[in-house]
Motif scaffolding. Structure first.
Motif, PDB file in Angstrom:
ATOM      1  N   GLU A  98      48.125 -23.856 -10.627  1.00  0.00           N
ATOM      2  CA  GLU A  98      48.690 -23.489  -9.318  1.00  0.00           C
ATOM      3  C   GLU A  98      48.924 -24.664  -8.381  1.00  0.00           C
ATOM      4  OE1 GLU A  98      46.375 -20.838  -6.875  1.00  0.00           O
ATOM      5  OE2 GLU A  98      44.867 -22.363  -6.499  1.00  0.00           O
ATOM      6  N   THR A  99      48.311 -25.820  -8.696  1.00  0.00           N
ATOM      7  CA  THR A  99      48.554 -26.991  -7.860  1.00  0.00           C
ATOM      8  C   THR A  99      49.057 -28.189  -8.673  1.00  0.00           C
ATOM      9  OG1 THR A  99      46.186 -27.491  -8.070  1.00  0.00           O
ATOM     10  CG2 THR A  99      46.893 -26.403  -6.042  1.00  0.00           C
ATOM     11  N   THR A 101      47.462 -29.898 -10.915  1.00  0.00           N
ATOM     12  CA  THR A 101      46.397 -30.894 -10.790  1.00  0.00           C
ATOM     13  C   THR A 101      45.821 -31.263 -12.156  1.00  0.00           C
ATOM     14  OG1 THR A 101      45.772 -30.007  -8.638  1.00  0.00           O
ATOM     15  CG2 THR A 101      44.088 -31.276  -9.803  1.00  0.00           C
ATOM     16  N   ALA A 134      41.511 -23.766  -9.518  1.00  0.00           N
ATOM     17  CA  ALA A 134      40.336 -24.635  -9.571  1.00  0.00           C
ATOM     18  C   ALA A 134      39.050 -23.832  -9.755  1.00  0.00           C
ATOM     19  CB  ALA A 134      40.265 -25.489  -8.309  1.00  0.00           C
ATOM     20  N   MET A 135      39.015 -22.637  -9.146  1.00  0.00           N
ATOM     21  CA  MET A 135      37.812 -21.800  -9.265  1.00  0.00           C
ATOM     22  C   MET A 135      37.489 -21.504 -10.733  1.00  0.00           C
ATOM     23  SD  MET A 135      36.281 -20.964  -6.380  1.00  0.00           S
ATOM     24  CE  MET A 135      36.578 -20.899  -4.605  1.00  0.00           C
ATOM     25  N   GLU A 138      35.121 -23.934 -12.409  1.00  0.00           N
ATOM     26  CA  GLU A 138      33.847 -24.190 -11.752  1.00  0.00           C
ATOM     27  C   GLU A 138      32.758 -24.645 -12.727  1.00  0.00           C
ATOM     28  OE1 GLU A 138      32.388 -20.847  -9.510  1.00  0.00           O
ATOM     29  OE2 GLU A 138      30.617 -21.999  -8.925  1.00  0.00           O
ATOM     30  N   LEU A 141      33.322 -28.173 -14.154  1.00  0.00           N
ATOM     31  CA  LEU A 141      33.121 -29.211 -13.148  1.00  0.00           C
ATOM     32  C   LEU A 141      31.634 -29.394 -12.842  1.00  0.00           C
ATOM     33  CD1 LEU A 141      35.997 -28.226 -10.701  1.00  0.00           C
ATOM     34  CD2 LEU A 141      35.916 -30.267 -12.124  1.00  0.00           C
ATOM     35  N   LYS A 142      30.968 -28.266 -12.738  1.00  0.00           N
ATOM     36  CA  LYS A 142      29.532 -28.308 -12.437  1.00  0.00           C
ATOM     37  C   LYS A 142      28.776 -29.066 -13.525  1.00  0.00           C
ATOM     38  CE  LYS A 142      28.112 -24.509  -9.646  1.00  0.00           C
ATOM     39  NZ  LYS A 142      27.663 -23.120  -9.645  1.00  0.00           N
ATOM     40  N   MET A 145      29.056 -32.628 -12.920  1.00  0.00           N
ATOM     41  CA  MET A 145      28.285 -33.058 -11.755  1.00  0.00           C
ATOM     42  C   MET A 145      26.788 -33.022 -12.024  1.00  0.00           C
ATOM     43  SD  MET A 145      30.444 -31.165  -8.804  1.00  0.00           S
ATOM     44  CE  MET A 145      32.153 -31.627  -8.482  1.00  0.00           C
ATOM     45  N   VAL A 152      34.465 -37.484 -10.826  1.00  0.00           N
ATOM     46  CA  VAL A 152      35.503 -36.585 -11.332  1.00  0.00           C
ATOM     47  C   VAL A 152      36.691 -36.630 -10.377  1.00  0.00           C
ATOM     48  CG1 VAL A 152      36.076 -34.198 -11.935  1.00  0.00           C
ATOM     49  CG2 VAL A 152      33.758 -35.071 -12.337  1.00  0.00           C
ATOM     50  N   ALA A 153      37.872 -36.845 -10.960  1.00  0.00           N
ATOM     51  CA  ALA A 153      39.057 -36.972 -10.105  1.00  0.00           C
ATOM     52  C   ALA A 153      40.019 -35.825 -10.342  1.00  0.00           C
ATOM     53  CB  ALA A 153      39.751 -38.297 -10.391  1.00  0.00           C
ATOM     54  N   PHE A 154      40.476 -35.238  -9.226  1.00  0.00           N
ATOM     55  CA  PHE A 154      41.626 -34.321  -9.258  1.00  0.00           C
ATOM     56  C   PHE A 154      42.839 -35.175  -8.908  1.00  0.00           C
ATOM     57  CE2 PHE A 154      39.609 -29.979  -7.843  1.00  0.00           C
ATOM     58  CZ  PHE A 154      38.697 -30.060  -8.876  1.00  0.00           C
ATOM     59  N   ILE A 155      43.834 -35.152  -9.756  1.00  0.00           N
ATOM     60  CA  ILE A 155      45.031 -35.951  -9.492  1.00  0.00           C
ATOM     61  C   ILE A 155      46.240 -35.025  -9.488  1.00  0.00           C
ATOM     62  CG2 ILE A 155      46.481 -37.857 -10.303  1.00  0.00           C
ATOM     63  CD1 ILE A 155      43.948 -38.917 -11.791  1.00  0.00           C
TER      64      ILE A 155
ATOM     65  N   LEU B 249      29.437 -26.003  -5.305  1.00  0.00           N
ATOM     66  CA  LEU B 249      30.816 -26.372  -5.623  1.00  0.00           C
ATOM     67  C   LEU B 249      31.792 -25.271  -5.245  1.00  0.00           C
ATOM     68  CD1 LEU B 249      32.841 -28.330  -7.024  1.00  0.00           C
ATOM     69  CD2 LEU B 249      32.365 -27.094  -9.140  1.00  0.00           C
ATOM     70  N   THR B 270      46.836 -35.244  -2.868  1.00  0.00           N
ATOM     71  CA  THR B 270      47.064 -35.905  -4.159  1.00  0.00           C
ATOM     72  C   THR B 270      45.763 -36.194  -4.912  1.00  0.00           C
ATOM     73  OG1 THR B 270      48.986 -36.902  -3.132  1.00  0.00           O
ATOM     74  CG2 THR B 270      48.304 -37.808  -5.240  1.00  0.00           C
ATOM     75  N   VAL B 272      41.606 -35.624  -5.066  1.00  0.00           N
ATOM     76  CA  VAL B 272      40.327 -35.073  -4.624  1.00  0.00           C
ATOM     77  C   VAL B 272      39.277 -35.663  -5.566  1.00  0.00           C
ATOM     78  CG1 VAL B 272      38.973 -33.011  -4.193  1.00  0.00           C
ATOM     79  CG2 VAL B 272      41.450 -32.957  -3.860  1.00  0.00           C
ATOM     80  N   TRP B 274      35.271 -36.344  -6.666  1.00  0.00           N
ATOM     81  CA  TRP B 274      33.898 -35.820  -6.597  1.00  0.00           C
ATOM     82  C   TRP B 274      32.959 -36.877  -7.149  1.00  0.00           C
ATOM     83  CZ3 TRP B 274      34.197 -31.241  -4.124  1.00  0.00           C
ATOM     84  CH2 TRP B 274      35.379 -30.492  -4.244  1.00  0.00           C
ATOM     85  N   THR B 276      29.134 -38.215  -7.820  1.00  0.00           N
ATOM     86  CA  THR B 276      27.716 -37.875  -7.898  1.00  0.00           C
ATOM     87  C   THR B 276      26.947 -39.110  -8.328  1.00  0.00           C
ATOM     88  OG1 THR B 276      28.485 -35.746  -8.748  1.00  0.00           O
ATOM     89  CG2 THR B 276      26.102 -36.134  -8.751  1.00  0.00           C
TER      90      THR B 276
END
Lengths: 188, 721
Positions: A98-99, A101, A134-135, A138, A141-142, A145, A152-155, B249, B270, B272, B274, B276
């Motif tokens: 949707e974005t 990304t 993005a949800m 989750e 991504l978690k 982390m 972690v990069a969203f591009i 999150l 563009t 984001v 994260w 840690t």
């Protein structure tokens, strides 16, 4: 959502942020694409960190193709190469349709340098890795982390600014172009 | 260095100067227009109200537990190799960061954009300590080179023209720059700043999120400088307000869904990022980054415990409240805040930068509700602004004379109405025989001459009521009219129009005689005690159970009754029930005609030809009524011509227009320009306050004048004979 719907949505949203997207059927095509675009733009070096960990056979194949075409392929100690890197080449870990990304685990400094300090960024995106939003990522991504340290990069597109009279200008600090190659190996 | 006027007189001087800056006026107006469109597009197909509510609820759930979230964050981040610091004050934060720099032998520093660092004036401190600090966000770099503060939270250099940037870059590079080659100037920044990144020993950023469950910070950027700042130098310091702590999150992703869309109309920024813990970094000790996170309190933890103001901590710093503010649009961020700008800036300035800096700017709010209607976290910004104003008045204990007079008058209805009747006599020498005052009264200076003032009616509505209001044998509905002072004493003809329609559609109107001013002017002037007292008077005068509906011709009264009465009378036993009943029965004129009476177009023949419409702030945002008036115009057979910015404030704002006449005049001018551009013959609106402003402004226009009327009047005139 069906896979092809995700791909369609990703492509549509990518267009809105000036990301070029093509679909490919095998990794080999991505290598050739990266080499071609690098040469066409007058570049001579491709940085492909992280590929060795993901697929060492593929890396050898890439290296051979680069040699054939007179392009230098570098994969580590990229800090010492800053200023020389034309194309950063990565395989994205996930994506959000949707974005448009890409989600790129950038915990390795070399991945960061390749995706931030190259003139352009070419990323392979395995079609199965595209999620609707993005949800839906989750948990993935978690996980990243929770195994720190991590970066972690969203591009979503190429570096941009509108800081002078709100005129959209691409390529202020990061790569000036983002190319996404959607790899769908099960395409018939 | 930022300096903000401490008194209204000096502040008005700044505002007048800003109003003459035509570049600023045009740029911000274009921005406001394109922002509306891109924001709407970005949220298309999404449940925006639901999302805002979720964000607000999420934030409200964590605000009381910031310290607990901090403890969890600290444990997780330390386990990941980060070092955590707490700064109680701005000075402490700056000192902590300077000592991190000293301990690590740092000389050069690069920075990502951080409002929190602006709040503490971090650069000034570090430069004084001998460090070379370079801002790397293009806009921040530009204003750093010019020695200015940001004029917008997201676009810090929006106040500058390409010519100004070209001039600056010519000076920096020693080579002439073409102002029309913006791409070329951006590349200048790319080159110049690339060097700074490579040479820096330390990078400083803020953070949009501090996720407690994983000890992760999240950064939202467009340019990619934030990524370089956190990657190249061997030391990274993040300066983070306590309010950025968020449990998990999921909460962060929820905010992220709204933040870029609300800030710039982008689906996502563009980059984001994260982060840690202490990541891979070749020049760092043992190949790891030296990672520090400094949490700034500076009043936030106390704010979190405040029953009214804690809401302000929901802010996600999207800047939308400035984007839509009609005043920001005229004067820019340097005149609309201190460090933090826009509506949230008027509030935070008091808490983070003190009463002196807040005193004048906090008065500069129209209460038009535009900010509230776009806030990503659902903060009731106009309410908090008035609360800050009230607090400043109370703390300083120096009430303006007008407040003292207002309190005296409003608390005693008979006295108040006596004074209004006397006004009819007092104005006689000033009136030119018509319904507008031809000479300004002595207590208003020349700046107030931008609009003509109306003449107070000879016979107020309440004195005519029994004579004009017929008793109907079998009415469909029994409806109370809450008149409001302006209809009662200035424009009784608007109520007459309503009476005519009520008779036609068999509705029995009543005018409870003990009703008085709704109390909004008191709230606007920070007098909540008076506002409370008149609310009680009105509740005693108008018992909601006696009527099917309570109608108002004044959107401001209507939205004040509906929204603020419950707040003013919260917890008052007995009254609470009446307040709820009142809220359920209050209705504006158009909604009553369209939705309750469902009047048919067959009854009307459209008495006027081309009609433009002004949407009052307190109707379209206060009461959320947008479609009904426009539909009603069509029902009445009127030819409605849409105008630009119909829902932007006309500049009245009650006492605002007296306090800041220059702003009021400019907003009125733009409003009337837009109306004139439609070619309309009549301008219609549904608030007598707006009628007063618009009619007064129209009267001062030289060229062809457009009639200004209340919607009830044009609808009544359109009834078939």
């Amino acid at each position: 959502m069906e896979k092809h719907e995700q791909i369609t949505l990703f492509k549509e949203k990518a267009e809105a942020v000036q990301t070029s997207v093509i679909e490919i059927g095998e990794l080999q095509q991505a290598f050739l694409y990266a080499i071609e675009v690098t040469k066409k733009q007058g570049g001579s070096t491709i940085a492909a960190p992280g590929l060795a960990q993901k697929d060492s056979d593929a890396l050898s194949a890439f290296r051979a193709l680069c040699e054939e075409n007179g392009v230098t392929l570098v994969t580590e100690n990229l800090r010492s190469q800053i200023g020389k890197l034309h194309t950063g080449f990565t395989v994205a870990d996930h994506a959000v349709a949707e974005t448009a990304t890409l989600v790129q685990d950038s915990s390795s400094e070399d991945v960061r340098i390749a995706t931030m300090l190259s003139e352009i960024h070419v990323a392979v995106l395995p079609a199965s890795r595209i999620k609707a939003d993005a949800m839906s990522l989750e948990n993935e991504l978690k996980e990243a982390m929770k195994a720190p340290p991590s970066y972690v990069a969203f591009i979503s597109g190429a570096s941009r600014t509108a800081d002078i009279e709100r005129v959209l200008t691409i390529g202020v600090h990061g790569p000036q172009e983002l190319h996404v190659l959607i790899l769908d190996e099960n395409v018939d | 260095m930022i300096s903000t006027p401490h008194d209204v007189k000096e502040y008005r001087g700044h505002l007048k100067k800003a109003l003459k800056n035509t570049f600023l006026g045009t740029t911000l107006d274009n921005f406001a227009t394109s922002y509306r469109a891109s924001r709407a597009k970005a949220f298309e197909g999404m449940d925006l109200e639901g999302l805002i509510q979720e964000i607000a609820q999420g934030k409200d759930a964590s605000i009381p537990y910031l310290e607990e979230l901090f403890t969890l964050f600290k444990a997780r981040a330390e386990a990941a190799g980060a070092k955590i610091h707490v700064a109680r004050t701005a000075t402490e934060a700056n000192e902590i960061i300077a000592s991190i720099a000293k301990d690590n032998g740092v000389r050069k520093i690069v920075k990502g954009k951080s409002m929190t660092a602006e709040e503490t004036f971090l650069n000034t401190h570090l430069e004084k300590e001998g460090y070379q600090v370079t801002e790397t966000d293009l806009g921040e770099w530009i204003i750093q080179l010019r020695g200015e503060g940001p004029s917008h939270m997201v676009m810090p250099a929006i106040h500058l023209s390409r010519q100004q940037v070209a001039e600056l870059f010519t000076k920096i590079t020693g080579a002439p720059q073409d102002p029309d080659d913006i791409n070329g100037m951006v590349k200048v920044a790319r080159r110049e700043l690339r060097q700074a990144f490579l040479e820096a020993d330390m990078g400083i950023t803020g953070a949009n999120f501090a996720i407690a469950e994983t000890g992760t910070i999240g950064l939202v950027t467009n340019e990619g400088n934030g990524r370089l700042v956190t990657t190249l130098p061997r030391v990274h310091v993040a300066l983070v307000g306590f309010d950025k702590l968020i449990p998990d999150l999921q909460s962060a992703l929820r905010v992220l869904k709204a933040l870029p869309r609300n800030a710039t109309g982008q689906a996502i920024s563009t980059y984001v990022t994260w982060i840690t813990g202490a990541n891979d970094c070749a020049p760092g000790p043992d190949g790891r980054k030296e990672m520090h996170i400094v949490f700034l309190d500076n009043g936030r933890l106390a704010l979190a415990r405040d029953p009214v103001f804690s809401q302000a901590l929901r802010c996600v710093r999207c800047g939308a409240c400035a984007n839509v503010c009609p005043i920001y649009k005229l004067v820019g961020g340097h005149n609309y805040g201190h460090v933090y700008i826009g509506a949230i800036g008027l509030i935070l300035t008091y808490f983070y930068h003190g009463r002196e800096n807040a005193r004048a700017i906090v008065k500069n709010c129209l209460n038009c509700q535009a900010c509230k209607s776009v806030c990503a976290a659902g903060i009731d910004l106009p309410h908090l602004i008035k609360e800050v104003y009230r607090t400043v008045l109370e703390v300083e204990g120096k009430k303006p004379v007008k407040n003292i007079l207002l309190n005296r008058a409003l608390k005693d209805r008979r006295l108040f109405h006596f004074l209004l009747r006397r006004a009819y006599l007092a104005q006689k020498p000033l009136a030119g025989g018509g319904d507008l005052i031809r000479h300004l009264p002595f207590f208003l200076s020349r700046e107030h001459g931008f609009r003509s003032l109306p003449v107070v009616a000879k016979t107020p509505l309440r004195d005519q009521w029994e004579r004009i209001n017929p008793r109907l044998p079998n009415p469909r509905y029994r409806v109370a009219l809450f008149g409001g002072c302006v209809v009662d004493f200035v424009y009784p003809e608007q109520a007459l129009a309503l009476v005519k329609l009520a008779r036609e559609f068999n509705v029995q109107l009543e005018y409870p005689m003990e009703q008085t001013c709704c109390g909004l002017p008191a709230k606007m002037m920070g007098e909540s005690e008076t506002a409370r007292e008149v609310a009680i008077q009105n509740l005693k005068a108008v018992d909601p159970t006696e009527y099917d509906y309570i109608l108002t011709l004044c959107a401001s009264c209507g939205s004040h009754l509906k929204e603020n009465y419950p707040r003013l009378l919260a917890g008052d036993p007995g009254l609470q029930v009446k307040v709820d009943q009142l809220r359920d029965k209050i209705m504006d004129f158009s909604s009553f005609m369209q939705n309750v009476l469902k009047v048919s177009s067959e009854k009307f023949d459209g008495h006027y030809r081309k009609i433009a419409y002004h949407s009052p702030c307190h109707l379209c945002r206060g009461l959320n009524v947008t479609q009904e008036p426009r539909e009603l115009l069509k029902t009445a057979g009127l030819d409605y011509l849409p105008a630009k910015d119909e829902d932007v404030c006309c500049g009245f704002g009650g006492s605002f227009s007296v306090e800041f006449p220059e702003i009021s005049a400019e907003l009125l001018k733009r409003k009337l320009d837009n109306v004139e551009a439609t070619g309309a013959e009549v301008l219609v609106t549904d608030c007598p306050g707006c009628v007063l402003q618009l009619r007064g402004g129209m009267d001062k226009r030289g060229a062809k004048k457009i009639q200004v009327k209340h919607i009830a009047e044009v609808v009544a005139d359109s009834l078939k004979k």
